[in-house]
Design a protein around this motif. Structure first.
Motif, PDB file in Angstrom:
ATOM      1  N   LEU A 183       0.832  -1.207   0.000  1.00 15.74           N
ATOM      2  CA  LEU A 183       0.000   0.000   0.000  1.00 15.74           C
ATOM      3  C   LEU A 183       0.868   1.260   0.000  1.00 15.74           C
ATOM      4  O   LEU A 183       1.687   1.462   0.900  1.00 15.74           O
ATOM      5  N   PHE A 184       0.658   2.109  -1.008  1.00 12.60           N
ATOM      6  CA  PHE A 184       1.514   3.296  -1.134  1.00 12.60           C
ATOM      7  C   PHE A 184       0.764   4.505  -1.696  1.00 12.60           C
ATOM      8  O   PHE A 184       0.750   5.571  -1.085  1.00 12.60           O
ATOM      9  N   ASN A 185       0.134   4.356  -2.879  1.00 16.78           N
ATOM     10  CA  ASN A 185      -0.482   5.507  -3.544  1.00 16.78           C
ATOM     11  C   ASN A 185      -1.502   6.212  -2.655  1.00 16.78           C
ATOM     12  O   ASN A 185      -1.474   7.442  -2.509  1.00 16.78           O
ATOM     13  N   GLU A 186      -2.408   5.432  -2.090  1.00 24.62           N
ATOM     14  CA  GLU A 186      -3.520   6.019  -1.342  1.00 24.62           C
ATOM     15  C   GLU A 186      -3.053   6.824  -0.130  1.00 24.62           C
ATOM     16  O   GLU A 186      -3.414   8.008   0.003  1.00 24.62           O
ATOM     17  N   PRO A 187      -2.240   6.239   0.770  1.00 28.67           N
ATOM     18  CA  PRO A 187      -1.818   7.046   1.927  1.00 28.67           C
ATOM     19  C   PRO A 187      -0.909   8.205   1.551  1.00 28.67           C
ATOM     20  O   PRO A 187      -0.964   9.269   2.191  1.00 28.67           O
ATOM     21  N   THR A 188      -0.089   8.033   0.521  1.00 31.34           N
ATOM     22  CA  THR A 188       0.824   9.113   0.133  1.00 31.34           C
ATOM     23  C   THR A 188       0.051  10.327  -0.367  1.00 31.34           C
ATOM     24  O   THR A 188       0.365  11.478  -0.014  1.00 31.34           O
ATOM     25  N   LEU A 189      -0.961  10.106  -1.199  1.00 31.11           N
ATOM     26  CA  LEU A 189      -1.734  11.222  -1.726  1.00 31.11           C
ATOM     27  C   LEU A 189      -2.723  11.767  -0.701  1.00 31.11           C
ATOM     28  O   LEU A 189      -3.020  12.958  -0.693  1.00 31.11           O
ATOM     29  N   MET A 190      -3.238  10.907   0.175  1.00 31.38           N
ATOM     30  CA  MET A 190      -4.112  11.406   1.239  1.00 31.38           C
ATOM     31  C   MET A 190      -3.327  12.243   2.239  1.00 31.38           C
ATOM     32  O   MET A 190      -3.896  13.100   2.919  1.00 31.38           O
ATOM     33  N   GLN A 191      -2.025  12.003   2.316  1.00 33.82           N
ATOM     34  CA  GLN A 191      -1.190  12.791   3.233  1.00 33.82           C
ATOM     35  C   GLN A 191      -1.152  14.257   2.824  1.00 33.82           C
ATOM     36  O   GLN A 191      -0.966  15.135   3.672  1.00 33.82           O
ATOM     37  N   THR A 192      -1.341  14.547   1.520  1.00 36.67           N
ATOM     38  CA  THR A 192      -1.349  15.940   1.072  1.00 36.67           C
ATOM     39  C   THR A 192      -2.527  16.713   1.649  1.00 36.67           C
ATOM     40  O   THR A 192      -2.458  17.934   1.811  1.00 36.67           O
ATOM     41  N   ALA A 193      -3.625  16.001   1.936  1.00 35.15           N
ATOM     42  CA  ALA A 193      -4.796  16.653   2.525  1.00 35.15           C
ATOM     43  C   ALA A 193      -4.866  16.461   4.033  1.00 35.15           C
ATOM     44  O   ALA A 193      -5.608  17.168   4.709  1.00 35.15           O
ATOM     45  N   ASP A 194      -4.116  15.502   4.545  1.00 28.62           N
ATOM     46  CA  ASP A 194      -4.113  15.230   5.981  1.00 28.62           C
ATOM     47  C   ASP A 194      -2.673  15.073   6.448  1.00 28.62           C
ATOM     48  O   ASP A 194      -2.124  13.970   6.428  1.00 28.62           O
ATOM     49  N   PRO A 195      -2.027  16.159   6.849  1.00 28.50           N
ATOM     50  CA  PRO A 195      -0.625  16.070   7.302  1.00 28.50           C
ATOM     51  C   PRO A 195      -0.449  15.179   8.524  1.00 28.50           C
ATOM     52  O   PRO A 195       0.675  14.821   8.874  1.00 28.50           O
ATOM     53  N   GLY A 196      -1.546  14.807   9.180  1.00 25.88           N
ATOM     54  CA  GLY A 196      -1.440  13.938  10.340  1.00 25.88           C
ATOM     55  C   GLY A 196      -1.009  12.525  10.003  1.00 25.88           C
ATOM     56  O   GLY A 196      -0.608  11.769  10.892  1.00 25.88           O
ATOM     57  N   ILE A 197      -1.099  12.149   8.725  1.00 26.80           N
ATOM     58  CA  ILE A 197      -0.612  10.827   8.302  1.00 26.80           C
ATOM     59  C   ILE A 197       0.912  10.855   8.351  1.00 26.80           C
ATOM     60  O   ILE A 197       1.553  11.653   7.675  1.00 26.80           O
ATOM     61  N   SER A 198       1.483   9.982   9.134  1.00 29.48           N
ATOM     62  CA  SER A 198       2.931  10.017   9.357  1.00 29.48           C
ATOM     63  C   SER A 198       3.697   9.554   8.129  1.00 29.48           C
ATOM     64  O   SER A 198       3.143   8.912   7.225  1.00 29.48           O
ATOM     65  N   LYS A 199       4.984   9.872   8.110  1.00 32.85           N
ATOM     66  CA  LYS A 199       5.845   9.457   7.002  1.00 32.85           C
ATOM     67  C   LYS A 199       6.089   7.952   6.984  1.00 32.85           C
ATOM     68  O   LYS A 199       6.557   7.417   5.980  1.00 32.85           O
ATOM     69  N   SER A 200       5.793   7.284   8.082  1.00 36.84           N
ATOM     70  CA  SER A 200       5.975   5.829   8.161  1.00 36.84           C
ATOM     71  C   SER A 200       4.634   5.126   8.337  1.00 36.84           C
ATOM     72  O   SER A 200       4.570   4.057   8.942  1.00 36.84           O
ATOM     73  N   TYR A 201       3.564   5.736   7.808  1.00 38.68           N
ATOM     74  CA  TYR A 201       2.225   5.160   7.989  1.00 38.68           C
ATOM     75  C   TYR A 201       2.154   3.755   7.404  1.00 38.68           C
ATOM     76  O   TYR A 201       1.510   2.871   7.961  1.00 38.68           O
ATOM     77  N   THR A 202       2.806   3.541   6.261  1.00 35.09           N
ATOM     78  CA  THR A 202       2.951   2.204   5.688  1.00 35.09           C
ATOM     79  C   THR A 202       4.437   1.959   5.434  1.00 35.09           C
ATOM     80  O   THR A 202       5.210   2.911   5.279  1.00 35.09           O
ATOM     81  N   PRO A 203       4.864   0.697   5.356  1.00 35.63           N
ATOM     82  CA  PRO A 203       6.288   0.429   5.113  1.00 35.63           C
ATOM     83  C   PRO A 203       6.805   1.015   3.805  1.00 35.63           C
ATOM     84  O   PRO A 203       7.955   1.463   3.741  1.00 35.63           O
ATOM     85  N   MET A 204       5.960   1.049   2.760  1.00 32.06           N
ATOM     86  CA  MET A 204       6.424   1.616   1.502  1.00 32.06           C
ATOM     87  C   MET A 204       6.620   3.128   1.606  1.00 32.06           C
ATOM     88  O   MET A 204       7.537   3.681   1.003  1.00 32.06           O
ATOM     89  N   MET A 205       5.766   3.812   2.373  1.00 28.79           N
ATOM     90  CA  MET A 205       5.987   5.235   2.626  1.00 28.79           C
ATOM     91  C   MET A 205       7.262   5.435   3.434  1.00 28.79           C
ATOM     92  O   MET A 205       8.025   6.378   3.186  1.00 28.79           O
ATOM     93  N   MET A 206       7.492   4.557   4.387  1.00 23.02           N
ATOM     94  CA  MET A 206       8.699   4.640   5.198  1.00 23.02           C
ATOM     95  C   MET A 206       9.942   4.451   4.324  1.00 23.02           C
ATOM     96  O   MET A 206      10.948   5.159   4.488  1.00 23.02           O
ATOM     97  N   ALA A 207       9.862   3.519   3.357  1.00 19.55           N
ATOM     98  CA  ALA A 207      11.000   3.297   2.460  1.00 19.55           C
ATOM     99  C   ALA A 207      11.263   4.532   1.601  1.00 19.55           C
ATOM    100  O   ALA A 207      12.414   4.948   1.426  1.00 19.55           O
ATOM    101  N   LEU A 208      10.192   5.141   1.079  1.00 22.84           N
ATOM    102  CA  LEU A 208      10.368   6.334   0.245  1.00 22.84           C
ATOM    103  C   LEU A 208      10.982   7.478   1.042  1.00 22.84           C
ATOM    104  O   LEU A 208      11.950   8.110   0.595  1.00 22.84           O
TER     105      LEU A 208
END
Length: 321
Positions: free
Chosen positions: A253-278
């Protein structure tokens, strides 16, 4: 007689060598047609995997610069240190827990919906099959990032017609609330991939011999019995394929949380492992660089493979009973 036998043997040898030559030309032609795909496959798939494995054993460290830093960054061999960082990081395992929960909830709903749509299209209820099939598949044709952007707009409480419509009915929904985030992401993925999985089931249903249907109707079976006794047992292999692909895809899982983070800064950078890797590769998390990011990606690939293998073994055991 001897001369005739020798001629026949010579003809056989000549014919055999001729067939061998034709087979070699056919093989060369086949390899020539496959060469562009093989080259691209190696360049865009095999080599990146090899590079990721190689870089996972290195980490960027600064050299020199005195007590106040300022030294040059160099890649230093650290062995399994990056993997140790990945498997001992609480943030990593929190992200793994989220995507596993997401997979457990989202994948069964999507597969059941895809199977139901395929069964409806394969029945006599739907008249214009092509239109329905195209309509269900169309969301998959939209790039995942674009689909996520569309749904982020539809989730935005200030401009979303959905949120405003629900509010007019007295229903207040915050799609970015902490207890709604996974459900909001699952909705995006389900909307996008249900049509794709429907085609897998539909292909399996259309491959069932119609003689089975005719024999069942002669024996007095109704439509429900045909669906449950003939159609469902014959799509088990398609269900296994769809589930395996969905598990492997959802765990990344990557696209959805990454793009939702633009509208919700509360989503952490490590919300999913793929976001954490990026974010690790970008250096916005510590330790940063390609090495730790590659280690996280490799660990996630192993986890996805293990989960897919467990599901395949469980499915095989159930079918054997």
């Amino acid at each position: 007689m001897i001369a005739t036998t020798n001629k026949a043997a010579s003809a056989r040898r000549s014919d055999g060598s001729g067939r061998s030559g034709i087979a070699k030309r056919v093989n060369r032609t086949g390899w020539a047609f496959m060469a562009p795909f093989a080259i691209l496959f190696v360049l865009v798939f095999i080599l990146p995997i090899i590079w990721a494995v190689y870089s996972s054993f290195f980490r960027q460290v600064s050299t020199g610069g005195g007590a106040y830093g300022g030294g040059e960054l160099v890649n230093q061999f650290v062995g399994l240190e990056n993997f140790r960082y990945a498997v001992t990081s609480p943030e990593f395992w929190s992200g793994v827990g989220r995507v596993i929960l997401y997979t457990v909830i989202q994948v069964p709903i999507m597969i059941i919906a895809a199977l139901a749509l395929a069964m409806i299209i394969d029945s006599f209820v739907v008249k214009h099959v092509s239109g329905f099939r195209l309509g269900y598949f169309l969301p998959y044709a939209i790039p995942g990032a674009v689909a996520s952007i569309i749904w982020v707009y539809l989730y935005n409480g200030q401009i979303s017609p959905i949120v405003k419509g629900l509010a007019a009915l007295g229903i207040n929904v915050d799609f970015f609330a902490s207890n709604m985030l996974l459900a909001s992401m699952a909705n995006i993925t389900t909307w996008t991939f249900t049509g794709y999985n429907m085609l897998i089931f539909l292909a399996a249903l259309q491959a069932i011999p119609h003689d089975l249907y005719e024999a069942a109707r002669i024996d007095g079976a109704n439509g429900w019995q045909v669906a449950t006794k003939i159609k469902l047992p014959n799509v088990r292999s398609a269900a296994l394929l769809a589930m395996l692909l969905s598990i492997v895809g959802s765990i990344q899982l990557f696209n959805e949380p990454t793009l939702m983070q633009t509208a919700d800064p509360g989503i952490s950078k490590s919300y999913t492992p793929m976001m954490m890797a990026l974010n690790t590769s970008r250096g916005t998390m510590t330790p940063g660089g390609d090495g730790p990011a590659s280690a996280i990606a490799i660990v996630m690939a192993l986890i996805a493979g293990i989960l897919a293998m467990i599901y395949a073994l469980v499915e095989r055991k159930v079918n054997e009973q």
